[in-house]
Design a protein around this motif. Sequence first.
Motif, short mmCIF file in Angstrom:
data_model
loop_
_atom_site.label_atom_id
_atom_site.label_comp_id
_atom_site.label_asym_id
_atom_site.label_seq_id
_atom_site.Cartn_x
_atom_site.Cartn_y
_atom_site.Cartn_z
N PRO A 285 28.75 0.99 4.84
CA PRO A 285 28.60 1.69 6.23
C PRO A 285 29.90 2.31 5.57
CG PRO A 285 27.84 0.30 7.23
CD PRO A 285 27.76 0.16 6.04
N THR A 286 30.64 1.01 5.61
CA THR A 286 32.36 1.91 5.72
C THR A 286 32.78 2.94 4.18
OG1 THR A 286 33.44 -0.85 6.31
CG2 THR A 286 35.04 0.63 4.67
N LEU A 287 32.06 2.46 2.45
CA LEU A 287 32.65 3.50 1.62
C LEU A 287 31.32 4.59 1.52
CD1 LEU A 287 31.66 0.60 -1.18
CD2 LEU A 287 33.94 1.04 -0.23
N GLY A 288 30.90 4.54 2.60
CA GLY A 288 29.52 5.59 1.95
C GLY A 288 29.02 5.47 0.69
N LEU A 289 28.66 5.07 0.60
CA LEU A 289 27.15 4.49 -0.86
C LEU A 289 26.46 3.44 -0.50
CD1 LEU A 289 30.84 3.83 -3.39
CD2 LEU A 289 29.51 6.02 -2.52
N ARG A 290 25.84 3.60 -1.14
CA ARG A 290 24.41 2.52 -1.09
C ARG A 290 24.13 1.70 -3.03
NH1 ARG A 290 19.73 4.73 0.59
NH2 ARG A 290 18.65 2.54 1.03
N PHE A 291 24.94 0.08 -2.29
CA PHE A 291 23.70 -0.33 -3.27
C PHE A 291 22.27 -0.24 -3.79
CE2 PHE A 291 28.65 -1.51 -2.70
CZ PHE A 291 28.94 -1.67 -3.51
N ASP A 292 22.56 0.31 -3.97
CA ASP A 292 20.71 0.63 -3.87
C ASP A 292 19.79 0.29 -5.74
OD1 ASP A 292 21.00 2.73 -5.32
OD2 ASP A 292 20.05 4.29 -3.81
N ASN A 293 20.59 -0.03 -6.22
CA ASN A 293 19.90 -0.94 -7.79
C ASN A 293 18.77 -1.21 -7.68
OD1 ASN A 293 22.96 -0.16 -6.95
ND2 ASN A 293 22.73 0.35 -9.41
N PRO A 294 17.65 -1.23 -8.53
CA PRO A 294 16.77 -2.40 -8.40
C PRO A 294 17.45 -3.59 -9.07
CG PRO A 294 16.46 -0.45 -9.74
CD PRO A 294 18.22 -0.03 -9.37
N VAL A 295 16.51 -4.60 -8.62
CA VAL A 295 17.26 -6.06 -8.52
C VAL A 295 16.56 -7.33 -9.49
CG1 VAL A 295 18.60 -8.29 -7.63
CG2 VAL A 295 18.58 -5.68 -6.14
N PHE A 296 16.85 -7.83 -10.09
CA PHE A 296 16.53 -9.38 -10.57
C PHE A 296 17.37 -10.29 -10.37
CE2 PHE A 296 14.18 -7.61 -14.17
CZ PHE A 296 12.79 -7.18 -13.79
N ASP A 297 16.89 -11.31 -10.13
CA ASP A 297 17.38 -12.57 -9.67
C ASP A 297 17.00 -13.80 -10.53
OD1 ASP A 297 17.93 -15.06 -8.36
OD2 ASP A 297 17.61 -14.67 -6.69
N THR A 298 17.23 -14.14 -11.66
CA THR A 298 17.66 -14.94 -12.45
C THR A 298 16.85 -16.55 -11.87
OG1 THR A 298 19.60 -15.88 -12.61
CG2 THR A 298 18.90 -14.21 -14.15
N VAL A 299 16.51 -16.78 -10.68
CA VAL A 299 16.20 -18.11 -10.37
C VAL A 299 14.49 -17.15 -10.09
CG1 VAL A 299 15.73 -19.17 -7.99
CG2 VAL A 299 18.33 -18.48 -8.12
N LEU A 300 14.46 -16.70 -9.23
CA LEU A 300 12.38 -16.54 -9.76
C LEU A 300 11.88 -16.13 -10.81
CD1 LEU A 300 12.49 -14.21 -6.41
CD2 LEU A 300 12.03 -16.61 -6.57
#
Length: 698
Positions: free
Chosen positions: A599-614
Amino acid sequence: MLRALSLRLRIFLLFAGLAAGALAALITGLWLGYRRLGSPETLEAFVQGGVVAGFVSLGVVAWVWYLFDINVARPIDSLAGALRARAHSDVTGGIDARIAEYLGDLAPAATAAAASLSETRNALAEAVARETTRLTVEKQRLETLLSDVDAGVILCSGDHTLAFYNGQAVDLMGAGMAAPGLDRRLFDYLREGPILLAHARLIATGDNDAASDLLCATLTGSRVLSARMRLMVADNGTVPGYVLTLRDVTADHATHARREALLAEVFDRVRRPAANLTTLLAAIPEGGAAPGKLDRALREEVATLTSAVTDLSRRHDEGRSDGWSLAMTRASDLLDGLRARMEGDGLTAETQTDALLLRCNGFEVIALLSGLTEAIAREGIARAFRLQIEEDGTGALIRLVWHGAALPMAQLETWLDAPLEPGITTMPRRSVLATHATEIWPEAAGQGENSLCMPIPQARRVVRRPEPVARPVVYDFDLLSKARNAKVQDARLHDLTYVVFDTETTGLLPGQGDEIVQIAAVRIVNGRRVEGEVFNTLVNPRRPIPLSSTEVHGITEAMVQDAPFVEEVAARFHKFAEGAVLVAHNAPFDMEFLRRLEPTLGLRFDNPVFDTVLLSAVVFGQHEVHSLDALSHRLGITIPEEARHTAIGDTIATADAFLKLVPMLQGRGFDTFGAVLSEVRRHGRLLKDLNESMADQT
């Protein structure tokens, strides 16, 4: 359906079926015995005996299943993970035989197979190394050559993403902006208009040997670059990529301007004494003071000098329009560069042009017109302009139109005497008119509009090149042929770009005020970590760093005192990770710190995500420990003690682990992002919220 289940679950279902069958057989036998006996008073005894026998049977089956799971199923899973690590990644070291000590000869056989595979791989590596040594030397020579050439060199794919750039290109495109990066859009750094047109023109010619010269501007408009584009050979019907060489024409223009100024000064200083000498001799009567022969010789020499100076001056003025600086420039490229300069000065401009090629020095024309528009804006006459280039006989007419008051001719003459590029050259603006053998004048454009008109004497319409003559293929560059898939779900793992990152924080509770104190990231493109593209910075958290946290990551309050705040760093990281799949170890923790800034930046971190734990759980099973240390140990990755629990150290370790996990996932048939994500979700719902925006991207 059963093949989709894990080995341990299938074995559990097998024993569950065995237990159910035993209970069914026991109940059936007791019921038949009771019916055959036909004595109602024995029912209670039959029931009690059946319950006891049932619990004993279930206990025996459960105990056998537990022993089988501990000593057979789990070791098989662990052994399979160890074998895959050695089969699909360059993990070295023997397999611990204690993993499967109750599996008979299976563990020694697996160890022998792994050792044989390692020996074969080493032998193959030695054979390949002998051949690749020569290629490596050639590659180093090529990199050295391209890093030392004067021009910036860029290699782009057909969809205008960077596949190669040298240091000069970084200097030319990265001024005042983030440095270029592989697999990023070229139009993040250069204006797209001229480049798209040149690319389309070259594709339309169908000639692999054709090249196109163009003018382009940086995105900020701070530089106008001279460029040459040449297509690469395309495979499988894909859009061909291209090589773009860039030169900043500012320095060349300054040198040319100094040379022109020197020549003009030479002619002026020689012309004046010659004229004075002619005047003085004209005052001496013929045959007067000087002896006859001397007088005649003197007059002849003066006449010769005067004629030579006059002729040289005339030829110089004529030759200025035929010099190296007057090349054929596309009208659309000229207007795009001019608009970029004007927008960089805070002005607005609309462009309209015929399909023309102008014989002009594009840089000088842009400098002249942008300087005049800046002067017009400074006088408060107008700040919005319309730029037009139209055909005018054998030449073209450039119109600079605005809505507002007319420009007095006297004011225009004053502006034309000002330097063309203050700080670069003292050459006046009107010298551009002399170079192009033209003039510029104000003119009413009708309906409250006024304009400046500047003809270009030589111009011609753009015509389609003739069909190319067939030529034999000399070189076959197997580059930039990767077909891109717009759907991330269907994209193959090696076709995606990844940004692996890690954060260090003041604590583990972002919801209670903990903040980031360091963030680091590296980029993975085409299956390799790009050494030169690293994001690593400290962050001022605006709050004290607890001693307990400092003991973990070693970051003190003094170290972050002058560091940027998290909003600036997060915005830069968002640009660094644009268009990439984010990879982290225990990703929800790091992503929570970033997503609360949206909300502060006016940007979205909506990238696809991989978690190396899983990902580790998919490859090695859920029963294993999946900490970064444990995963690194299993994959043969060494984390230096001084780098552990630093953002950059953990990031590099995570990236190396991810690169080893990818071929292991592919070895199990998970070739696409969607296939891996589906398998990951079977091992936990950890990534459900992190990838909830995937539906919007497909």
